[in-house]
Design a protein around this motif. Sequence first.
Motif, PDB file in Angstrom:
ATOM      1  N   TRP A 114       0.896  -1.209  -0.128  1.00 18.43           N
ATOM      2  CA  TRP A 114      -0.139  -0.189   0.003  1.00 18.43           C
ATOM      3  C   TRP A 114       0.994   1.470   0.025  1.00 18.43           C
ATOM      4  CZ3 TRP A 114      -5.182  -0.263  -0.409  1.00 18.43           C
ATOM      5  CH2 TRP A 114      -5.760  -1.247  -0.156  1.00 18.43           C
ATOM      6  N   ILE A 115       0.487   2.146  -0.784  1.00 15.68           N
ATOM      7  CA  ILE A 115       1.317   3.409  -0.694  1.00 15.68           C
ATOM      8  C   ILE A 115       0.136   4.650  -0.645  1.00 15.68           C
ATOM      9  CG2 ILE A 115       3.040   2.826  -2.327  1.00 15.68           C
ATOM     10  CD1 ILE A 115       1.704   4.091  -4.560  1.00 15.68           C
ATOM     11  N   SER A 116       0.454   5.640   0.240  1.00 19.67           N
ATOM     12  CA  SER A 116      -0.057   6.822   0.504  1.00 19.67           C
ATOM     13  C   SER A 116       0.213   7.935  -0.315  1.00 19.67           C
ATOM     14  CB  SER A 116      -0.155   7.056   1.977  1.00 19.67           C
ATOM     15  OG  SER A 116      -0.921   8.142   2.429  1.00 19.67           O
ATOM     16  N   ILE A 121      -4.952   5.946  -0.712  1.00 17.85           N
ATOM     17  CA  ILE A 121      -4.150   4.896  -0.455  1.00 17.85           C
ATOM     18  C   ILE A 121      -4.316   3.748  -1.445  1.00 17.85           C
ATOM     19  CG2 ILE A 121      -3.450   3.216   1.280  1.00 17.85           C
ATOM     20  CD1 ILE A 121      -4.756   4.968   3.529  1.00 17.85           C
ATOM     21  N   THR A 122      -3.199   3.550  -2.112  1.00 15.61           N
ATOM     22  CA  THR A 122      -3.252   2.748  -3.233  1.00 15.61           C
ATOM     23  C   THR A 122      -2.602   1.377  -2.883  1.00 15.61           C
ATOM     24  OG1 THR A 122      -3.744   4.708  -4.737  1.00 15.61           O
ATOM     25  CG2 THR A 122      -3.006   2.371  -5.743  1.00 15.61           C
ATOM     26  N   LEU A 123      -3.102   0.259  -3.609  1.00 13.87           N
ATOM     27  CA  LEU A 123      -2.283  -0.996  -3.560  1.00 13.87           C
ATOM     28  C   LEU A 123      -1.798  -1.372  -4.989  1.00 13.87           C
ATOM     29  CD1 LEU A 123      -1.922  -3.704  -1.962  1.00 13.87           C
ATOM     30  CD2 LEU A 123      -3.824  -4.662  -2.940  1.00 13.87           C
ATOM     31  N   VAL A 124      -0.331  -1.486  -4.747  1.00 11.96           N
ATOM     32  CA  VAL A 124       0.447  -1.640  -6.179  1.00 11.96           C
ATOM     33  C   VAL A 124       1.311  -3.169  -6.005  1.00 11.96           C
ATOM     34  CG1 VAL A 124       0.464   0.678  -6.831  1.00 11.96           C
ATOM     35  CG2 VAL A 124       2.323  -0.214  -5.552  1.00 11.96           C
ATOM     36  N   ASP A 125       1.469  -3.630  -7.062  1.00  8.81           N
ATOM     37  CA  ASP A 125       2.150  -4.768  -6.975  1.00  8.81           C
ATOM     38  C   ASP A 125       3.773  -4.650  -7.621  1.00  8.81           C
ATOM     39  OD1 ASP A 125       2.204  -4.928  -9.940  1.00  8.81           O
ATOM     40  OD2 ASP A 125       0.956  -6.623  -9.690  1.00  8.81           O
ATOM     41  N   ASN A 129       1.284  -2.743 -11.538  1.00 12.43           N
ATOM     42  CA  ASN A 129      -0.034  -2.946 -11.555  1.00 12.43           C
ATOM     43  C   ASN A 129      -0.889  -2.405 -10.225  1.00 12.43           C
ATOM     44  OD1 ASN A 129       0.367  -4.171 -14.009  1.00 12.43           O
ATOM     45  ND2 ASN A 129       0.901  -5.956 -12.879  1.00 12.43           N
ATOM     46  N   VAL A 130      -1.890  -1.543 -10.283  1.00 10.44           N
ATOM     47  CA  VAL A 130      -2.824  -1.161  -9.402  1.00 10.44           C
ATOM     48  C   VAL A 130      -3.689  -2.014  -9.200  1.00 10.44           C
ATOM     49  CG1 VAL A 130      -4.198   0.728  -8.728  1.00 10.44           C
ATOM     50  CG2 VAL A 130      -2.056   1.292 -10.003  1.00 10.44           C
ATOM     51  N   HIS A 131      -4.007  -2.425  -7.953  1.00  8.17           N
ATOM     52  CA  HIS A 131      -5.055  -3.400  -7.597  1.00  8.17           C
ATOM     53  C   HIS A 131      -6.200  -2.924  -6.760  1.00  8.17           C
ATOM     54  CE1 HIS A 131      -2.648  -7.301  -8.779  1.00  8.17           C
ATOM     55  NE2 HIS A 131      -1.726  -6.314  -8.578  1.00  8.17           N
TER      56      HIS A 131
END
Length: 353
Positions: A114-116, A121-125, A129-131
């Motif tokens: 997770w990045i803020s 707040i976004t979940l990336v791999d 890729n954004v999940h």
Amino acid sequence: MIRTIQFNDQNLTINTPGFLSFRSTLKEEFGIRENSHVRCSLFDTKIVKQDKYCVEIKRIRVLLTKDCLLLRAADPSCILISIDLSCTAKVIATIRTQYQPLFRIACRRKDSAWISSNKCITLVDIKGNVHDTVTTPCQHLPQDISVTRQKEMIYSDSVSRAIKIIKCDKSKTLISTPWKWEPLGLYCTKSEDILVNIRKNRKHRIVRYRGKKIIQEVYKDKSNNLIFRKGSYVLMLAENNNGDICVSDLNAELVVVVNRKGGVRFRYDGAQAKRRKSFDPRCIVTDFRSQIIVTDVYNDCLHILDQNLNGSLLRCVDNCGLYRPYGLCLDDKGRLWVGLPMTNEIKVIEYQT
């Protein structure tokens, strides 16, 4: 077993050269009782110089340094072994994002985090890729983020004085902090407690929540002096394997480590690294070896400290193109995810063998 330990004790005391030519007799020792009570030789460790650590067992002394591999036994009462403690870190992935600033990163699983950034707040791999993306109701950006043992995202909202949890893409209040105390830095412990840096009138405390109840407060030492310096910056938190609370205190430009009871163990000021600019600690993590790792924005590097040697610097990671590193987390594979706000990038780094 008792006979073997007595034999070893004698060799360590009067027959040091024989210790080097010892051959195991393990095959002869089957059938040892499970509850044998034996007294083993004690050993001691101490710092000899800045980059040298000494382990002593009877008259055997082992010296670890960062220089080279060397075995010298000219003095039969002393064995000197130097082991290379350095290890070249390498970037295994660079994740380019459109998110700014990358001040906070919290690893979720081995290949995602997770990045803020601002209110999102976004979940990336690891491939970029954004999940998932959640827009928080924060008036400003979340002060900090962390992941629970159940892999749920929590964040601190200083304006509403709340620690919030994301469930079904919605924010719900998990904890409300005391009146006028703002929640800032966060850390979810292995025991499922939540460590929170709270601030009021520029004074800082660290509180431990179990459920919604405060069970510990850390802010004064045994001499009744404040442990953390007054200031506006967030205290970034981590807990080590031995229960130590590791704190990145930018207000004092220090890493402060307190034990599980809240007593100060040591402070690290960055001087051992001998960098050109002043120490500028930001995000902090600990790894499976109990090493403490902190980003240093001004000096474009990571400091790696040994918690067993009163915070001695093991090495700096400065060979991975880390320009103004800030956010930091450790994934399940022991890799560092480092946020670079100036370039909107995350670098995933292998730093140990």
